[in-house]
Design an enzyme around this catalytic site. Structure first.
Site, PDB file in Angstrom:
ATOM      1  N   LYS A   1      54.069  44.737  41.213  1.00 17.90           N
ATOM      2  CA  LYS A   1      53.463  44.834  39.870  1.00 17.90           C
ATOM      3  C   LYS A   1      52.077  44.204  39.957  1.00 17.90           C
ATOM      4  CE  LYS A   1      52.501  43.320  36.242  1.00 17.90           C
ATOM      5  NZ  LYS A   1      51.101  43.359  35.762  1.00 17.90           N
TER       6      LYS A   1
ATOM      7  N   GLY B   1      49.215  33.571  39.994  1.00 19.86           N
ATOM      8  CA  GLY B   1      48.534  33.753  38.714  1.00 19.86           C
ATOM      9  C   GLY B   1      48.344  32.392  38.068  1.00 19.86           C
TER      10      GLY B   1
ATOM     11  N   GLY C   1      53.092  31.094  35.403  1.00 22.54           N
ATOM     12  CA  GLY C   1      53.998  30.643  36.466  1.00 22.54           C
ATOM     13  C   GLY C   1      55.089  29.728  35.934  1.00 22.54           C
TER      14      GLY C   1
ATOM     15  N   GLU D   1      52.179  30.459  43.213  1.00 18.46           N
ATOM     16  CA  GLU D   1      50.821  30.005  43.560  1.00 18.46           C
ATOM     17  C   GLU D   1      49.997  30.099  42.291  1.00 18.46           C
ATOM     18  OE1 GLU D   1      49.706  28.614  46.147  1.00 18.46           O
ATOM     19  OE2 GLU D   1      51.389  28.989  47.505  1.00 18.46           O
TER      20      GLU D   1
ATOM     21  N   CYS E   1      41.034  30.998  42.904  1.00 17.43           N
ATOM     22  CA  CYS E   1      41.894  29.832  42.703  1.00 17.43           C
ATOM     23  C   CYS E   1      41.331  28.633  43.441  1.00 17.43           C
ATOM     24  CB  CYS E   1      43.304  30.138  43.186  1.00 17.43           C
ATOM     25  SG  CYS E   1      43.323  30.824  44.837  1.00 17.43           S
TER      26      CYS E   1
ATOM     27  N   GLU F   1      41.146  24.302  34.310  1.00 20.18           N
ATOM     28  CA  GLU F   1      40.633  25.440  35.079  1.00 20.18           C
ATOM     29  C   GLU F   1      39.839  26.351  34.153  1.00 20.18           C
ATOM     30  OE1 GLU F   1      43.353  28.555  36.546  1.00 20.18           O
ATOM     31  OE2 GLU F   1      42.395  28.301  38.500  1.00 20.18           O
TER      32      GLU F   1
HETATM   33  P1  NAD Z   1      47.861  35.797  34.981  1.00 16.54           P
HETATM   34  O1  NAD Z   1      48.818  34.667  35.024  1.00 16.54           O
HETATM   35  O2  NAD Z   1      47.291  36.174  33.672  1.00 16.54           O
HETATM   36  O3  NAD Z   1      48.524  37.129  35.555  1.00 16.54           O
HETATM   37  C1  NAD Z   1      49.036  37.195  36.862  1.00 16.54           C
HETATM   38  C2  NAD Z   1      50.083  38.300  36.923  1.00 16.54           C
HETATM   39  O4  NAD Z   1      51.208  37.914  36.140  1.00 16.54           O
HETATM   40  C3  NAD Z   1      49.611  39.646  36.372  1.00 16.54           C
HETATM   41  O5  NAD Z   1      50.108  40.691  37.188  1.00 16.54           O
HETATM   42  C4  NAD Z   1      50.281  39.684  35.005  1.00 16.54           C
HETATM   43  O6  NAD Z   1      50.522  41.006  34.553  1.00 16.54           O
HETATM   44  C5  NAD Z   1      51.590  38.989  35.293  1.00 16.54           C
HETATM   45  N1  NAD Z   1      52.272  38.402  34.127  1.00 16.54           N
HETATM   46  C6  NAD Z   1      51.736  37.919  32.989  1.00 16.54           C
HETATM   47  N2  NAD Z   1      52.710  37.473  32.154  1.00 16.54           N
HETATM   48  C7  NAD Z   1      53.893  37.688  32.776  1.00 16.54           C
HETATM   49  C8  NAD Z   1      55.262  37.445  32.439  1.00 16.54           C
HETATM   50  N3  NAD Z   1      55.607  36.884  31.280  1.00 16.54           N
HETATM   51  N4  NAD Z   1      56.214  37.790  33.321  1.00 16.54           N
HETATM   52  C9  NAD Z   1      55.885  38.341  34.507  1.00 16.54           C
HETATM   53  N5  NAD Z   1      54.603  38.604  34.877  1.00 16.54           N
HETATM   54  C10 NAD Z   1      53.620  38.269  34.030  1.00 16.54           C
HETATM   55  O7  NAD Z   1      46.682  35.445  36.029  1.00 16.54           O
HETATM   56  P2  NAD Z   1      45.294  36.196  36.295  1.00 16.54           P
HETATM   57  O8  NAD Z   1      44.379  35.969  35.124  1.00 16.54           O
HETATM   58  O9  NAD Z   1      45.507  37.599  36.763  1.00 16.54           O
HETATM   59  O10 NAD Z   1      44.750  35.364  37.544  1.00 16.54           O
HETATM   60  C11 NAD Z   1      44.051  34.167  37.422  1.00 16.54           C
HETATM   61  C12 NAD Z   1      44.920  32.959  37.733  1.00 16.54           C
HETATM   62  O11 NAD Z   1      45.535  33.127  39.010  1.00 16.54           O
HETATM   63  C13 NAD Z   1      44.119  31.675  37.847  1.00 16.54           C
HETATM   64  O12 NAD Z   1      44.818  30.636  37.195  1.00 16.54           O
HETATM   65  C14 NAD Z   1      44.053  31.416  39.346  1.00 16.54           C
HETATM   66  O13 NAD Z   1      43.870  30.072  39.716  1.00 16.54           O
HETATM   67  C15 NAD Z   1      45.373  31.933  39.784  1.00 16.54           C
HETATM   68  N6  NAD Z   1      45.358  32.243  41.205  1.00 16.54           N
HETATM   69  C16 NAD Z   1      46.025  31.394  42.049  1.00 16.54           C
HETATM   70  C17 NAD Z   1      45.998  31.621  43.412  1.00 16.54           C
HETATM   71  C18 NAD Z   1      46.705  30.699  44.371  1.00 16.54           C
HETATM   72  O14 NAD Z   1      46.968  31.122  45.483  1.00 16.54           O
HETATM   73  N7  NAD Z   1      47.032  29.492  43.988  1.00 16.54           N
HETATM   74  C19 NAD Z   1      45.301  32.724  43.925  1.00 16.54           C
HETATM   75  C20 NAD Z   1      44.639  33.569  43.021  1.00 16.54           C
HETATM   76  C21 NAD Z   1      44.688  33.325  41.663  1.00 16.54           C
END
Ligand code: NAD
Length: 497
Positions: A175, A228, A233, A250, A284, A385
């Site tokens: 997804k 994300g 998370g 992550e 991130c 962040e």
């Molecule tokens: P996000 O949390 O908005 O979305 C990430 C994914 O989760 C998307 O595919 C989204 O559709 C899905 N999602 C959202 N709500 C959900 C739910 N209730 N159930 C299941 N899936 C759901 O994050 P984003 O805006 O796409 O990315 C940015 C964030 O990701 C930042 O906080 C960044 O630090 C983090 N990030 C972390 C790493 C790492 O390795 N630590 C790497 C890249 C990004």
């Protein structure tokens, strides 16, 4: 008319059961529509899970070296198509071409590492405490893995998860983030072209809160890997805890670069510009705090202000562009609101601090690279962040104080120290409370063959990349073979000679 893209479920490209789609637009030019992607519903997730369960039954019995051979072909196809994918990725995600080429390269490196792991995937044979008995462990596939990914590394992050999951013999439901569905589509096409049995991979587009959630809550998906935001998370963690699922998280970061008074300032300047403004600060591991020793504080900020103010903003597809747009307007508003919060808290805007406008910039989600000076530990811009091109500068008087400031946040992904003092470097490596520390390099730049991840609220103890991720995607089975011909009782029939 923009193209309607499809899900990949049960071995076929299919329209969503809902009949609904969402638009995917270029963040550097909102008039440019890349396509419409399925807004899938729970019914699509159910079909994908049923098919992946069949795929798992087949794939888990395929020998690991043959699974590795498929991933070898995936790597070769990614090499062939690198430039085309990078261009498609820049168009839908915004970061500059050099970075999207790097994003694909990370997928290539991960594929070749996974391919070679097909001929390792080691278990262990250890001596038994009893005579005429063997004791050993080996790895078994687990089942269907739900892979949920963010927008900022549309190729690298899905490959970090999918390739080891597949190599270990699991089936995958993918997804991708709503902002980058096209790169996800291209990746699944490549997996199929490489010869992955079709039911082993399912592609589900749509909202996380609907279709992502349906995958996470389904009892037939025992493994979830999520990258994300920490907020999403945490919610996923609560669900997976209740359902006893294996979960890798992550999440967010608030990464700091420390520059000591003995550092090579020109080197540190190149590092901070790349760390803070690469990917428009949407990594991130982005450098979002700059901790400066008081003896070089004013000089370094002057150097930084001069260079940051001259960074060239524009569409990432233009070779001369150094900083692309943010992913969408909501993100730009969030960045701008944090700059306002910083000013209210007493920080001063050294450079930037506003939406970037004029010419082509008026058609995209651009924001000026921004440096906030006079930031104090504990301010919201120092703790939270922001996920944009905003760097907070903090003055300290010693390495001890710098380490305290680095550690005093809820996140723990990466950190960096610029110094010429080898003792200071080694002390910092042990005291900086992060999953990754760089010496004389910025807070970004992971290599595919090393474990990647963070401590505290960045993660939940697992790692992506390198050898460690193979532990996450496989179940350890232990076998004992007693060929003594009589009952031997562990811990009871002990031998003294
Ligand atoms: P996000 O949390 O908005 O979305 C990430 C994914 O989760 C998307 O595919 C989204 O559709 C899905 N999602 C959202 N709500 C959900 C739910 N209730 N159930 C299941 N899936 C759901 O994050 P984003 O805006 O796409 O990315 C940015 C964030 O990701 C930042 O906080 C960044 O630090 C983090 N990030 C972390 C790493 C790492 O390795 N630590 C790497 C890249 C990004």
């Amino acid at each position: 008319m923009p193209e309607n893209f499809k899900n990949f479920i049960a071995g076929e490209w299919v329209a969503p059961s809902t009949g609904n789609y969402f638009e995917n637009r270029n963040p550097a030019d909102w008039n440019d529509v890349i396509g419409c992607f399925p807004r899938s519903g729970p019914e699509d997730a159910q079909r994908a899970i049923a098919s992946a369960t069949r795929g798992f039954a087949q794939w888990s019995k395929t020998p690991a070296p043959l699974r590795g051979a498929v991933l070898q072909r995936v790597g070769e196809l990614l090499v062939q198509k690198k430039e085309a994918i990078a261009r498609a990725m820049t168009r839908e995600m915004g970061k500059v071409l050099a970075e999207t080429r790097g994003d694909v390269q990370e997928g290539i490196d991960t594929a070749f590492y996974a391919a070679s792991e097909g001929r390792r995937l080691f278990g262990r044979v250890v001596p038994s405490e009893l005579r005429d008995k063997w004791a050993m462990s080996y790895r078994r596939p687990i089942g269907v893995a739900g892979i949920i990914t963010p927008f900022n590394f549309p190729m690298a992050i899905p490959t970090w998860k999918m390739f080891p999951a597949l190599l270990c013999g699991n089936a995958v439901i993918f997804k991708p983030a709503e902002d980058v569905p096209h790169t996800g589509h291209l990746l699944v096409e490549i997996l199929l072209e490489a010869g992955l049995p079709p039911e082993v991979i399912q592609l589900l587009h749509g909202q996380g809160s609907v279709v992502g959630r349906a995958v996470i809550e389904h009892p037939e998906v025992p493994v979830i890997s999520f990258t994300g935001s920490t907020e999403t998370g945490s919610a996923i963690g609560a669900t997976c805890g209740r359902l006893h699922k294996r979960l890798s998280l992550e999440m967010g970061g608030k990464n700091a670069m420390i520059v000591m008074d003995d550092a090579d300032l020109d080197l540190a300047l190149d590092g901070v510009l790349w760390g803070a403004f690469g990917t428009t600060g949407q990594r991130c591991t982005a450098t979002s705090r700059l901790i400066l020793h008081e003896k070089i504080h004013d000089r370094f900020l002057k150097m930084l202000g001069d260079r940051a103010g001259k960074l060239r903003l524009g569409p990432g597809l233009e070779e001369k562009t150094e900083v692309g747009p943010l992913i969408h307007e909501e993100s730009r508003q969030k960045v701008d609101s944090y700059v306002g919060i910083g000013k209210q808290e007493g920080a001063t805007v050294l450079v930037g601090g506003a939406t970037a406008t004029g010419g082509a910039l008026d058609r995209g989600w651009f924001y000026q690279p921004t440096v906030l000076a006079g930031v104090k530990p504990g301010m919201r811009v120092e703790q939270e962040e922001i996920f944009g091109p905003v760097l907070s500068a903090i003055k300290v008087s010693s390495l001890d104080e710098a380490v305290r400031v680095n550690n005093d946040v809820r996140y723990g992904l990466s950190s960096s120290l610029y110094t010429r003092d080898v003792n200071a470097a080694f002390r910092a490596m042990s005291e900086l409370d992060n999953g990754i520390t760089y010496i004389n390099a910025p807070t970004i730049g992971a290599e595919a063959h090393l474990p990647f991840g963070g401590v505290k609220q960045t993660g939940n103890g697992h790692r992506e990349g390198g050898w460690e991720v193979y532990d996450f995607y496989s179940e350890t089975k232990v076998c004992y073979v007693d060929y003594s011909g009589h009952l031997q009782r562990a811990q009871i029939d002990t031998y003294t000679e």
